[in-house]
Design an enzyme around this catalytic site. Structure first.
Site, PDB file in Angstrom:
ATOM      1  N   SER A   1      21.154  47.198  50.452  1.00 19.19           N
ATOM      2  CA  SER A   1      21.151  48.607  50.911  1.00 19.19           C
ATOM      3  C   SER A   1      22.116  49.493  50.032  1.00 19.19           C
ATOM      4  O   SER A   1      21.909  50.752  49.758  1.00 19.19           O
ATOM      5  CB  SER A   1      21.426  48.705  52.264  1.00 19.19           C
ATOM      6  OG  SER A   1      22.528  48.419  52.835  1.00 19.19           O
TER       7      SER A   1
ATOM      8  N   TRP B   1      20.927  49.595  46.568  1.00 21.64           N
ATOM      9  CA  TRP B   1      19.730  50.519  46.285  1.00 21.64           C
ATOM     10  C   TRP B   1      20.206  52.057  46.054  1.00 21.64           C
ATOM     11  O   TRP B   1      19.462  52.725  45.637  1.00 21.64           O
ATOM     12  CB  TRP B   1      19.083  50.682  47.510  1.00 21.64           C
ATOM     13  CG  TRP B   1      17.615  51.170  47.810  1.00 21.64           C
ATOM     14  CD1 TRP B   1      16.644  50.968  47.339  1.00 21.64           C
ATOM     15  CD2 TRP B   1      17.796  52.536  48.331  1.00 21.64           C
ATOM     16  NE1 TRP B   1      15.794  51.844  47.625  1.00 21.64           N
ATOM     17  CE2 TRP B   1      16.505  53.109  48.477  1.00 21.64           C
ATOM     18  CE3 TRP B   1      18.712  53.291  49.091  1.00 21.64           C
ATOM     19  CZ2 TRP B   1      15.964  54.212  48.802  1.00 21.64           C
ATOM     20  CZ3 TRP B   1      18.213  54.747  49.546  1.00 21.64           C
ATOM     21  CH2 TRP B   1      16.913  54.978  49.523  1.00 21.64           C
ATOM     22  N   HIS B   2      21.228  52.320  46.665  1.00 20.85           N
ATOM     23  CA  HIS B   2      21.770  53.707  46.675  1.00 20.85           C
ATOM     24  C   HIS B   2      22.397  53.960  45.095  1.00 20.85           C
ATOM     25  O   HIS B   2      22.502  55.216  44.649  1.00 20.85           O
ATOM     26  CB  HIS B   2      23.024  54.050  47.631  1.00 20.85           C
ATOM     27  CG  HIS B   2      22.273  54.405  49.151  1.00 20.85           C
ATOM     28  ND1 HIS B   2      22.168  53.169  49.876  1.00 20.85           N
ATOM     29  CD2 HIS B   2      21.849  55.309  49.715  1.00 20.85           C
ATOM     30  CE1 HIS B   2      22.049  53.608  50.925  1.00 20.85           C
ATOM     31  NE2 HIS B   2      21.675  54.817  50.879  1.00 20.85           N
ATOM     32  N   GLY B   3      22.909  53.119  44.411  1.00 27.58           N
ATOM     33  CA  GLY B   3      23.412  53.177  43.144  1.00 27.58           C
ATOM     34  C   GLY B   3      24.224  51.859  42.754  1.00 27.58           C
ATOM     35  O   GLY B   3      24.393  51.093  43.262  1.00 27.58           O
TER      36      GLY B   3
ATOM     37  N   TYR C   1      21.183  63.309  48.917  1.00 24.76           N
ATOM     38  CA  TYR C   1      20.214  62.084  48.816  1.00 24.76           C
ATOM     39  C   TYR C   1      19.190  62.204  47.673  1.00 24.76           C
ATOM     40  O   TYR C   1      18.724  61.261  47.309  1.00 24.76           O
ATOM     41  CB  TYR C   1      19.645  62.020  49.983  1.00 24.76           C
ATOM     42  CG  TYR C   1      20.238  60.673  50.707  1.00 24.76           C
ATOM     43  CD1 TYR C   1      19.365  59.429  50.876  1.00 24.76           C
ATOM     44  CD2 TYR C   1      21.165  60.544  51.470  1.00 24.76           C
ATOM     45  CE1 TYR C   1      19.849  58.221  51.695  1.00 24.76           C
ATOM     46  CE2 TYR C   1      22.018  59.523  52.042  1.00 24.76           C
ATOM     47  CZ  TYR C   1      20.957  58.420  52.146  1.00 24.76           C
ATOM     48  OH  TYR C   1      21.605  57.314  52.777  1.00 24.76           O
TER      49      TYR C   1
END
Length: 437
Positions: A220, A223-225, A434
């Site tokens: 996770s 997943w954000h970067g 986001y």
């Protein structure tokens, strides 16, 4: 695509109502429905297409005349939720953004802020991120209702969580659902039935469950970067999930502590149908949330209140600290900010010098303790206290939308007017955090 593939390989006949349509136009409709397209909520093909299909098949008649498919309850609640989301983003989140950006810019360039500036920086980003993302999701849900579409609930007061597991049940719910269904369960979940016949299965299952939790949290973050900050953030949350699960296994399973158990199941203040929160028909206040009235009438022992406060304090501060690595553009900046939070110079307001001047001997200074933000001395602390009160004491958007009234609509209209004034008169273009992920 995976949902469609799984459905196509089952034995369910195509005429079944729960079957997934595989027509190309249906796919185009699904991926171009814009309210949730850019930053969520993350939706399933199977929960959206039946709603689109219903618009083609439903026939509502009243007094022998065809009625428009417009659902006025959805329209009213959609406008209500959209207006609250816009206010969250434009007025609240972007106010915190100025101070968060100023503080992080300073520490990323090598500066070490004083103690109060450091905490103000981290808390400003904590509230900026929440109001920015939850505000966007509110607007997405509101727009969906304007089209007659119920999108899944994505936030449920996450900063009220009393443990890290509870936090992830409340924060970005659809992302948690995505990782649970496509990563956690395929890894084995909390059963790991692949090893069911193995020796010492119970112990092995607990170890593998800890592994699965950590992998999901790490992914996770990635997943954000691809930055190291996101990796560290994922590792921190993975470690917290593992520690909390071990605590449950070693402490709760033996003692069956009724106090903690009641908090873990009731503290979220979820409706009775909380297991169906991912279902688009169990959210947005479209269906009234019924809670056990006796639950609120029972007085909690003082010891339990202290435990609740302690669990909340630990959870909130862990989340706040982990957001630092999520936000900082480099690890040095994150470490500088944490250094300031725990060992920074203490600066008190100048008007206290006459009474507390003796503290100078202990390294305490006097002056503008929020000097790096370029604001009036108590502006930033006031906003932080206000943000904390809103997140902890007020009802969330879903709860407010359960039953609308004229007073609520008038108040929301004023919030909407303030947001439009902020956008139109001040003339700036807001950026959603986001959108970067």
């Amino acid at each position: 695509m995976l949902d469609c593939y799984k459905q196509a390989t089952t034995d369910n006949p195509p005429e079944k109502p729960d079957s997934i349509s595989l027509h190309f136009l249906d796919y185009c409709l699904f991926i171009t429905f814009f309210p949730q397209l850019i930053a969520g909520p993350i939706v399933h093909h199977k929960e959206m297409m039946p709603q689109f299909d219903a618009m083609d098949t439903i026939q509502i008649r009243k007094q022998n005349s065809l009625i428009s498919l417009i659902n006025w309850e959805y329209m009213a609640k959609g406008l209500f939720i959209f207006a609250i989301g816009l206010f969250k983003k434009v007025v609240i989140a972007d106010s915190f953004a100025k101070w968060a950006n100023a503080g992080f810019s300073a520490v990323e360039n090598g500066a070490v802020l004083n103690l109060f500036e450091s905490w103000a920086t981290s808390l400003s980003y904590t509230f900026q991120l929440y109001f920015d993302f939850s505000g966007y999701c509110d607007m997405a849900l509101g727009l969906g209702l304007l089209f007659g579409i119920l999108l899944p609930l994505n936030f449920n007061s996450p900063y009220k969580a009393l443990n890290i597991t509870d936090f992830w049940r409340r924060w970005h719910i659809t992302l948690g659902r995505f990782f649970r269904e496509y990563v956690y369960i395929p890894l084995g979940g909390n059963r790991n039935e692949k090893y069911k016949n193995a020796l010492h299965y119970i112990f092995l299952n607990k170890i593998l469950t800890l592994r699965n939790l950590f992998i999901v949290a790490l992914l996770s973050g990635i997943w954000h970067g691809a930055g190291w900050g996101f990796v560290i953030w994922g590792i921190l949350h993975g470690g917290a999930m593992v520690v909390h699960r071990i605590y449950q296994n070693l402490v709760l399973s033996r003692q069956r502590d009724k106090i903690y158990k009641s908090m873990d199941t009731k503290s979220a203040n979820l409706p009775k149908n909380h297991k169906n929160l991912h279902n688009h028909r169990a959210n947005l206040g479209i269906y009234e949330n019924k809670t056990d009235s006796n639950q609120h009438k029972q007085k909690q022992p003082f010891r339990q209140k202290l435990l609740i406060l302690l669990y909340w304090f630990l959870t909130f501060n862990f989340v706040n600290l982990s957001w630092i690595f999520f936000r900082a553009e480099n690890i040095t900046g994150a470490l500088n900010l944490i250094k300031g939070m725990f060992s920074g110079v203490i600066i008190l307001p100048s008007f206290l010098e006459s009474r507390l001047g003796f503290l100078k001997e202990y390294g305490v200074g006097f002056g503008n303790f929020m000097g790096n933000f370029g604001e009036k001395i108590f502006m930033v602390p006031s906003f932080i206290i206000l943000g904390l009160c809103i997140t902890l004491l007020s009802k969330n958007t879903n709860q407010l939308a359960t039953k609308l009234s004229n007073k609520k609509m008038i108040f929301t209209g004023l919030l909407f007017a303030m947001s439009v004034w902020q956008l139109g008169v001040l003339g700036y273009t807001p950026e959603f955090l986001y959108f970067n992920f």
